[in-house]
Design an enzyme around this catalytic site. Sequence first.
Site, short mmCIF file in Angstrom:
data_model
loop_
_atom_site.label_atom_id
_atom_site.label_comp_id
_atom_site.label_asym_id
_atom_site.label_seq_id
_atom_site.Cartn_x
_atom_site.Cartn_y
_atom_site.Cartn_z
N HIS A 37 0.83 -1.13 -0.02
CA HIS A 37 -0.17 -0.02 0.11
C HIS A 37 0.85 1.23 -0.02
CE1 HIS A 37 -2.81 -2.90 2.34
NE2 HIS A 37 -2.96 -2.97 1.08
N LYS A 85 6.56 7.11 6.39
CA LYS A 85 6.00 6.11 7.65
C LYS A 85 7.41 5.70 8.28
CE LYS A 85 2.37 3.86 5.11
NZ LYS A 85 1.90 2.68 4.75
N TYR A 93 2.60 2.54 13.70
CA TYR A 93 2.86 3.54 12.39
C TYR A 93 3.01 4.93 13.13
CZ TYR A 93 0.91 -0.31 9.43
OH TYR A 93 0.62 -1.39 8.67
N ASP A 117 -6.48 -6.69 -1.32
CA ASP A 117 -5.00 -7.24 -1.64
C ASP A 117 -4.69 -8.28 -2.61
OD1 ASP A 117 -4.34 -4.95 0.11
OD2 ASP A 117 -4.01 -6.23 1.82
#
Length: 182
Positions: free
Chosen positions: A64, A74, A134, A170
Amino acid sequence: RPVKFTATPLAGAYVVALEPHSDPRGFFARVWSVEEFAAQGLDPRISQTSLSHNLRRGTLRGMHWQAAPHAETKLVRCERGALYDVIVDLRPGSPTYTHAFGMHLTAAEHNALYIPEGFAHGFQTLEDDTVVYYQMTTPYVPAAGRGARWNDPAFGITWPVPDPLLIQRDRDYPDFVPERRP
């Protein structure tokens, strides 16, 4: 003690390791420092933090990213359990365009992966009850969400657990078509 940065084979991506100070009580370690990240040339902004709780070993989330103008950097860390974390360089002008890098992140090792804008990200859990933390520079914008199939041949990722637990989205991403280089 300062945070330790180690470059990965993909330009701009780093393994971030803690430098714990131990004593009979346990340890203390700095996990984030705006000054240290900026001195390394990394984006020190944090606008959102998120948790991913994964019940079963073999759970796979990815690959992603968010499209511009909502592209995000991130910092990903394993808070409980263990996972195999993977990034793919999707910056067309990069010398490592479409190359993948994977590493183990574990709660016991306290390591993290710094993922710059322009990278796809995914992971597969290696233990039941794995929690992933995250820190992101940009809030999540659903309309900017993009993805590539977890087993897309363009990336050649070898996942450690066969027959992963996936959601249909996915599984169904189309093949990634690399942009032509000039």
